[in-house]
Design a protein around this motif. Structure first.
Motif, PDB file in Angstrom:
ATOM      1  N   TYR A 181      -4.971  10.340   9.100  1.00  0.00           N
ATOM      2  CA  TYR A 181      -5.159   9.528   7.586  1.00  0.00           C
ATOM      3  C   TYR A 181      -6.004  10.280   6.739  1.00  0.00           C
ATOM      4  CZ  TYR A 181      -3.655   6.286  10.674  1.00  0.00           C
ATOM      5  OH  TYR A 181      -2.217   5.097  11.571  1.00  0.00           O
ATOM      6  N   ILE A 182      -6.110  10.713   5.359  1.00  0.00           N
ATOM      7  CA  ILE A 182      -6.806  10.969   4.803  1.00  0.00           C
ATOM      8  C   ILE A 182      -7.528  10.617   3.309  1.00  0.00           C
ATOM      9  CG2 ILE A 182      -6.110  14.053   5.502  1.00  0.00           C
ATOM     10  CD1 ILE A 182      -4.576  13.214   2.973  1.00  0.00           C
ATOM     11  N   ARG A 183      -8.950  11.172   2.628  1.00  0.00           N
ATOM     12  CA  ARG A 183      -9.272  10.249   1.967  1.00  0.00           C
ATOM     13  C   ARG A 183      -7.952  10.086   0.857  1.00  0.00           C
ATOM     14  NH1 ARG A 183     -15.562  12.276   1.750  1.00  0.00           N
ATOM     15  NH2 ARG A 183     -16.155  12.150   4.041  1.00  0.00           N
ATOM     16  N   ALA A 184      -7.569  11.491   0.593  1.00  0.00           N
ATOM     17  CA  ALA A 184      -6.594  10.762  -0.555  1.00  0.00           C
ATOM     18  C   ALA A 184      -5.838   9.838  -0.452  1.00  0.00           C
ATOM     19  CB  ALA A 184      -5.897  12.352  -0.257  1.00  0.00           C
ATOM     20  N   GLU A 185      -5.423   9.040   0.633  1.00  0.00           N
ATOM     21  CA  GLU A 185      -4.139   8.018   0.547  1.00  0.00           C
ATOM     22  C   GLU A 185      -5.572   7.039   0.119  1.00  0.00           C
ATOM     23  OE1 GLU A 185      -2.248   7.700   3.943  1.00  0.00           O
ATOM     24  OE2 GLU A 185      -3.441   9.156   4.833  1.00  0.00           O
ATOM     25  N   VAL A 186      -6.832   6.543   0.200  1.00  0.00           N
ATOM     26  CA  VAL A 186      -7.196   5.427  -0.326  1.00  0.00           C
ATOM     27  C   VAL A 186      -6.516   5.776  -1.822  1.00  0.00           C
ATOM     28  CG1 VAL A 186      -9.638   4.432  -0.901  1.00  0.00           C
ATOM     29  CG2 VAL A 186      -9.456   6.227   1.495  1.00  0.00           C
ATOM     30  N   VAL A 187      -7.474   6.957  -2.081  1.00  0.00           N
ATOM     31  CA  VAL A 187      -7.528   7.149  -3.964  1.00  0.00           C
ATOM     32  C   VAL A 187      -6.208   6.735  -4.501  1.00  0.00           C
ATOM     33  CG1 VAL A 187      -7.689   9.096  -5.649  1.00  0.00           C
ATOM     34  CG2 VAL A 187      -9.265   8.510  -4.073  1.00  0.00           C
ATOM     35  N   PHE A 188      -5.049   7.237  -3.907  1.00  0.00           N
ATOM     36  CA  PHE A 188      -4.031   6.909  -4.135  1.00  0.00           C
ATOM     37  C   PHE A 188      -3.208   5.689  -4.091  1.00  0.00           C
ATOM     38  CE2 PHE A 188       0.858   6.861  -3.308  1.00  0.00           C
ATOM     39  CZ  PHE A 188       1.608   7.258  -4.187  1.00  0.00           C
ATOM     40  N   THR A 189      -3.548   5.330  -2.692  1.00  0.00           N
ATOM     41  CA  THR A 189      -3.225   3.638  -3.077  1.00  0.00           C
ATOM     42  C   THR A 189      -4.114   3.167  -3.955  1.00  0.00           C
ATOM     43  OG1 THR A 189      -4.892   2.803  -0.994  1.00  0.00           O
ATOM     44  CG2 THR A 189      -2.547   3.554  -0.493  1.00  0.00           C
ATOM     45  N   VAL A 190      -4.884   2.713  -3.887  1.00  0.00           N
ATOM     46  CA  VAL A 190      -5.690   2.244  -4.989  1.00  0.00           C
ATOM     47  C   VAL A 190      -5.333   2.280  -6.454  1.00  0.00           C
ATOM     48  CG1 VAL A 190      -8.233   1.836  -6.265  1.00  0.00           C
ATOM     49  CG2 VAL A 190      -7.969   1.499  -3.673  1.00  0.00           C
ATOM     50  N   ARG A 191      -5.166   3.426  -7.265  1.00  0.00           N
ATOM     51  CA  ARG A 191      -3.843   3.914  -8.057  1.00  0.00           C
ATOM     52  C   ARG A 191      -3.214   2.967  -8.201  1.00  0.00           C
ATOM     53  NH1 ARG A 191      -6.451  10.117  -9.237  1.00  0.00           N
ATOM     54  NH2 ARG A 191      -8.513   9.224  -9.494  1.00  0.00           N
ATOM     55  N   ASN A 192      -1.922   3.376  -6.794  1.00  0.00           N
ATOM     56  CA  ASN A 192      -0.603   3.237  -6.581  1.00  0.00           C
ATOM     57  C   ASN A 192       0.252   2.322  -6.577  1.00  0.00           C
ATOM     58  OD1 ASN A 192      -0.056   5.915  -8.362  1.00  0.00           O
ATOM     59  ND2 ASN A 192      -1.186   6.377  -7.746  1.00  0.00           N
ATOM     60  N   GLU A 193      -0.834   1.508  -5.749  1.00  0.00           N
ATOM     61  CA  GLU A 193       0.012   0.449  -4.410  1.00  0.00           C
ATOM     62  C   GLU A 193      -1.512  -0.637  -4.247  1.00  0.00           C
ATOM     63  OE1 GLU A 193       1.757   3.651  -1.088  1.00  0.00           O
ATOM     64  OE2 GLU A 193       0.116   2.284  -1.127  1.00  0.00           O
ATOM     65  N   MET A 194      -1.833  -1.087  -5.208  1.00  0.00           N
ATOM     66  CA  MET A 194      -2.610  -2.651  -5.739  1.00  0.00           C
ATOM     67  C   MET A 194      -3.619  -2.545  -5.151  1.00  0.00           C
ATOM     68  SD  MET A 194      -0.630  -5.844  -7.306  1.00  0.00           S
ATOM     69  CE  MET A 194       0.610  -4.855  -9.259  1.00  0.00           C
TER      70      MET A 194
END
Length: 543
Positions: free
Chosen positions: A467-480
């Motif tokens: 799991y990487i940090r980019a996933e945190v940013v992506f899920t906040v922006r796109n997955e509520m």
């Protein structure tokens, strides 16, 4: 999915249907409804799949145990449930190939007679599975079994029967349903808690009164029809709509524990066919761990989150240990979780273990509330279809269900080998690239592209996991994602596989979320401390 935009729509628009509960059944109903052309709202008091729908055994199956019970007790309701499950299994696999895949399961046996019994039973199971391409069951000799699961006790092992079912990431599959509904026009929002209903002059529901659980703002969602998909909490919503109704559900608690992958050291799962209380238990590879479950105990206290306790931990370990060459050390347990089954109370004299996992669509004539009661993950789509067929009748429509062939968000143009493109284009390690493709499907490159904007986002949250940090940013922006637990428990599954690494990852996750969501230092601390306290309680309960 943008929560701010959805909340504005919920407050200002008139909907054909508002669906309460964004688990598998609610999200499934939302997608079915919006594809039929209805104007749809989907809300949940917590996050998507935050309750039962993220706490399953991660299997897509007809139910081997149900088949056995059907023949032993001549129970044709159980047989119907198996048939429905196996009919839906191939659709669940087909519609989200990045989140669901075939799984080989081994049933170890201690004698030729046991082997014959299970081979006959699993061959019957095969005959019910039409329209799919999973391999048929096989009876393997001792050497073949040990080649596949090397940690079994060779002294007790005679042979094994191999069969196939499906496996899914339940939380992310539910999210994909909600995303797909949103992308087709539904207004979708998490953390919206129902407080009551508005009614017309005839006593029929025409609005849902709710509160934004994050800031306390009141909402009134106007709709022609309300569908209740709140699983084990369905009676609460039913009685809120009409206090004269009687309760229909008998929730039961099921728990799982997570051990190191080396416990089985295999990509093959295991079916334990005999337990002290007459159930079957599964040991399954999942997200770098071996997950064991489940139990079945009556549960009257549904307001408190079900967790793994010491007695349940010992029961599951004692169930698996006789099959292993080296017994489980309690210190090896990495995590555990519990969930509630929404069982229909068809017979108050029966134990919850013997209740059929069937579903029913109830229409309350007084309030007009439609409630989807009971059911299980594998048949979520059939449950939604049955519910929307009834909604069609109420609304005076006749519209076709289109979900059988609808590819869910991330499954479109998906290729299992596309991780190699991520590996080459973004320089991501092979395990990270594989992980991103298995969770985000054809949208994995959107996560990986964030690394080009900020190289630090390529860093792992934990050295032990992909799991990487980019996933945190992506899920906040796109997955509520709006709380650390949304991310760590449900967008990635770290909470249910490794409590220690969840706590170790929490500070970085909270920092990234605070930057994205504009939290103050006090807000960030409050969210992080609250979640750390929850994990600490889970650990204490399991000791």
């Amino acid at each position: 999915m943008n929560r701010t935009t959805s909340l504005a729509r919920l407050q200002n628009e008139m909907f054909d249907i508002v669906i309460i509960g964004a688990g598998a059944s609610g999200a499934g109903c939302a997608l079915d409804a919006v594809l039929r052309g209805y104007k749809v709202a989907l809300i949940d008091k917590k996050d998507f799949a935050s309750e039962t729908s993220s706490r399953s055994t991660k299997l897509i199956h007809g139910g081997v145990r149900y088949l056995e019970q059907a023949f032993k007790k001549l129970d044709f309701a159980q047989l119907k449930q198996v048939r429905h499950g196996l009919e839906e299994r191939h659709i669940v696999l087909k519609n989200a190939p990045h989140l669901a895949r075939p799984l080989a399961l081994m049933t170890p046996v201690s004698s030729w007679f046991e082997g014959l019994y299970f081979k006959i039973g699993l061959s019957l199971y095969d005959t019910f599975a039409t329209n799919d391409t999973l391999p048929k069951s096989k009876w393997l000799n001792k050497k073949e079994v040990l080649e596949k699961i090397p940690t079994l006790d060779r002294q007790k092992l005679h042979s094994g029967v191999l069969y196939y079912d499906g496996q899914l990431d339940d939380a992310r599959y539910c999210l994909a349903l909600a995303q797909s509904a949103s992308e087709n026009g539904a207004a979708v929002a998490n953390y919206v808690q129902v407080t009551g209903f508005g009614k017309d002059e005839n006593g029929k529901l025409n609005a849902v009164n709710a509160t934004d659980a994050l800031n306390g703002d009141a909402l009134t969602i106007r709709a022609k029809l309300v569908i209740n998909c709140t699983g084990p909490f369905s009676d609460h919503v039913r009685l809120m709509a009409n206090a004269a109704l009687s309760e229909r559900l008998r929730p039961s608690k099921g728990v799982h524990l997570s051990l190191p992958y080396s416990t089985l050291n295999s990509e093959y799962a295991m079916l334990i066919p005999k337990t002290s209380d007459g159930r079957v238990v599964f040991a399954i590879p999942f997200e770098g761990a071996t997950m064991i479950g489940t139990t079945d105990t009556e549960c009257d206290e549904i307001a408190r989150e079900p967790t793994l306790n010491h007695k349940e931990r010992e029961y599951l370990a004692a169930t698996l240990n006789p099959y292993l060459a080296k017994p489980i050390d309690p210190a090896q347990i990495r995590a555990g979780f519990g969930g509630l089954r929404p069982l229909l109370a068809t017979d108050p004299t029966k134990s919850t273990k013997s209740l059929v996992r069937d579903h029913e669509v109830e229409i309350d004539e007084q309030s007009g509330l439609i409630s989807l009661l009971g059911g299980k993950w594998t048949t979520y789509r059939l449950m939604a279809k049955d519910t929307l067929d009834e909604a069609d009748k109420v609304l005076g429509q006749s519209r076709e269900c289109k979900t059988a062939d609808y590819i869910l968000a991330g499954g479109e143009n998906y290729g299992a080998g596309s991780w190699q493109d991520l590996n080459a284009q973004f320089g991501l390690a092979a395990d990270i690239a594989r992980h991103l493709v298995s969770k985000y499907g054809s949208r994995a490159h959107q996560v990986a592209s964030l690394v080009q904007e900020d190289a630090q986002l390529a860093e792992r949250l934990s050295p032990a996991y992909p799991y990487i940090r980019a996933e945190v940013v992506f899920t906040v922006r796109n997955e509520m994602v709006v709380t650390p637990r949304d991310f760590l428990a449900r967008r990635i599954r770290l909470e249910i596989t490794d409590w220690d690494e969840t706590l170790n990852s929490l500070p970085v996750v909270a920092d990234l979320m605070a930057h994205e969501l504009g939290w103050t230092e006090a807000e960030k601390t409050r969210y992080a401390d609250a979640y750390a306290s929850e994990i600490g309680q889970f650990m204490a309960d399991a000791r």
